[in-house]
Design a protein around this motif. Structure first.
Motif, PDB file in Angstrom:
ATOM      1  N   ALA A  89       0.831  -1.209   0.000  1.00 52.98           N
ATOM      2  CA  ALA A  89       0.000   0.000   0.000  1.00 52.98           C
ATOM      3  C   ALA A  89       0.864   1.257   0.000  1.00 52.98           C
ATOM      4  O   ALA A  89       0.550   2.233  -0.681  1.00 52.98           O
ATOM      5  N   GLU A  90       1.954   1.231   0.741  1.00 55.99           N
ATOM      6  CA  GLU A  90       2.850   2.393   0.776  1.00 55.99           C
ATOM      7  C   GLU A  90       3.505   2.626  -0.582  1.00 55.99           C
ATOM      8  O   GLU A  90       3.620   3.757  -1.042  1.00 55.99           O
ATOM      9  N   TRP A  91       3.921   1.541  -1.241  1.00 57.82           N
ATOM     10  CA  TRP A  91       4.535   1.666  -2.564  1.00 57.82           C
ATOM     11  C   TRP A  91       3.509   2.142  -3.589  1.00 57.82           C
ATOM     12  O   TRP A  91       3.819   2.956  -4.462  1.00 57.82           O
ATOM     13  N   GLN A  92       2.283   1.637  -3.485  1.00 55.16           N
ATOM     14  CA  GLN A  92       1.240   2.072  -4.406  1.00 55.16           C
ATOM     15  C   GLN A  92       0.934   3.552  -4.218  1.00 55.16           C
ATOM     16  O   GLN A  92       0.753   4.284  -5.193  1.00 55.16           O
ATOM     17  N   ALA A  93       0.901   4.009  -2.983  1.00 53.56           N
ATOM     18  CA  ALA A  93       0.663   5.432  -2.709  1.00 53.56           C
ATOM     19  C   ALA A  93       1.789   6.283  -3.284  1.00 53.56           C
ATOM     20  O   ALA A  93       1.558   7.365  -3.827  1.00 53.56           O
ATOM     21  N   ARG A  94       2.995   5.783  -3.185  1.00 55.07           N
ATOM     22  CA  ARG A  94       4.148   6.515  -3.721  1.00 55.07           C
ATOM     23  C   ARG A  94       4.081   6.595  -5.249  1.00 55.07           C
ATOM     24  O   ARG A  94       4.341   7.646  -5.835  1.00 55.07           O
ATOM     25  N   ALA A  95       3.727   5.470  -5.893  1.00 51.79           N
ATOM     26  CA  ALA A  95       3.607   5.444  -7.355  1.00 51.79           C
ATOM     27  C   ALA A  95       2.505   6.389  -7.820  1.00 51.79           C
ATOM     28  O   ALA A  95       2.669   7.151  -8.777  1.00 51.79           O
ATOM     29  N   LYS A  96       1.382   6.341  -7.128  1.00 52.11           N
ATOM     30  CA  LYS A  96       0.245   7.220  -7.440  1.00 52.11           C
ATOM     31  C   LYS A  96       0.659   8.686  -7.309  1.00 52.11           C
ATOM     32  O   LYS A  96       0.394   9.502  -8.196  1.00 52.11           O
ATOM     33  N   LYS A 144      -6.716   3.511 -12.683  1.00 53.30           N
ATOM     34  CA  LYS A 144      -5.370   2.932 -12.544  1.00 53.30           C
ATOM     35  C   LYS A 144      -4.507   3.806 -11.643  1.00 53.30           C
ATOM     36  O   LYS A 144      -3.821   3.311 -10.749  1.00 53.30           O
ATOM     37  N   ILE A 145      -4.529   5.098 -11.918  1.00 52.25           N
ATOM     38  CA  ILE A 145      -3.688   6.012 -11.144  1.00 52.25           C
ATOM     39  C   ILE A 145      -4.194   6.109  -9.708  1.00 52.25           C
ATOM     40  O   ILE A 145      -3.396   6.132  -8.773  1.00 52.25           O
ATOM     41  N   ALA A 146      -5.501   6.137  -9.516  1.00 53.73           N
ATOM     42  CA  ALA A 146      -6.066   6.218  -8.163  1.00 53.73           C
ATOM     43  C   ALA A 146      -5.671   5.005  -7.316  1.00 53.73           C
ATOM     44  O   ALA A 146      -5.406   5.140  -6.119  1.00 53.73           O
ATOM     45  N   ARG A 147      -5.627   3.834  -7.930  1.00 55.43           N
ATOM     46  CA  ARG A 147      -5.220   2.617  -7.215  1.00 55.43           C
ATOM     47  C   ARG A 147      -3.727   2.618  -6.926  1.00 55.43           C
ATOM     48  O   ARG A 147      -3.285   2.081  -5.926  1.00 55.43           O
ATOM     49  N   GLY A 148      -2.944   3.163  -7.859  1.00 52.13           N
ATOM     50  CA  GLY A 148      -1.494   3.146  -7.701  1.00 52.13           C
ATOM     51  C   GLY A 148      -0.897   1.793  -8.025  1.00 52.13           C
ATOM     52  O   GLY A 148       0.297   1.602  -7.903  1.00 52.13           O
ATOM     53  N   GLY A 149      -1.720   0.854  -8.451  1.00 50.77           N
ATOM     54  CA  GLY A 149      -1.248  -0.494  -8.723  1.00 50.77           C
ATOM     55  C   GLY A 149      -1.062  -0.769 -10.203  1.00 50.77           C
ATOM     56  O   GLY A 149      -1.368  -1.848 -10.668  1.00 50.77           O
ATOM     57  N   PHE A 150      -0.555   0.180 -10.939  1.00 51.25           N
ATOM     58  CA  PHE A 150      -0.370   0.019 -12.378  1.00 51.25           C
ATOM     59  C   PHE A 150       0.990  -0.629 -12.668  1.00 51.25           C
ATOM     60  O   PHE A 150       1.863  -0.703 -11.811  1.00 51.25           O
ATOM     61  N   THR A 151       1.153  -1.073 -13.897  1.00 52.71           N
ATOM     62  CA  THR A 151       2.386  -1.740 -14.294  1.00 52.71           C
ATOM     63  C   THR A 151       3.488  -0.730 -14.609  1.00 52.71           C
ATOM     64  O   THR A 151       3.211   0.454 -14.847  1.00 52.71           O
TER      65      THR A 151
END
Length: 90
Positions: free
Chosen positions: A21-28, A64-71
């Motif tokens: 979740a922290e990494w996804q927030a950072r990517a987002k 995709k961007i809101a989730r932060g879980g994109f490739t």
């Protein structure tokens, strides 16, 4: 393989999930900041992606961007579409 759990406040948190979740927030945050820096809306991003051959809808891009879980592929496509040549991770 079992992930270890840590306690945050009074709640047990699966460290693997917390870290993800922290990494996804950072990517987002990284992508949203780059779009904002260039004043690019999601609609404009969809058009720019289409111009480089990536077909995606505005709502799908937003999700995709809101989730932060994109490739990583999506990240590179977006950065190319908006003309970003470098990414600052600090």
């Amino acid at each position: 393989m079992m992930a270890y759990a840590i306690v945050r406040g009074a709640t047990m948190v699966d460290t693997e999930t917390a870290d993800t979740a922290e990494w996804q927030a950072r990517a987002k945050g990284l992508l949203k900041a780059e779009l904002k820096r260039r004043n690019v809306t999601y609609a404009q991003l969809a058009e720019r992606l289409a111009a480089i051959g990536v077909k995606d809808t505005e709502p799908n891009i937003r999700n995709k961007i809101a989730r932060g879980g994109f490739t990583a592929v999506f990240l590179l496509q977006v950065m190319t579409a908006i003309g970003a040549r470098e990414i600052r991770l600090d």
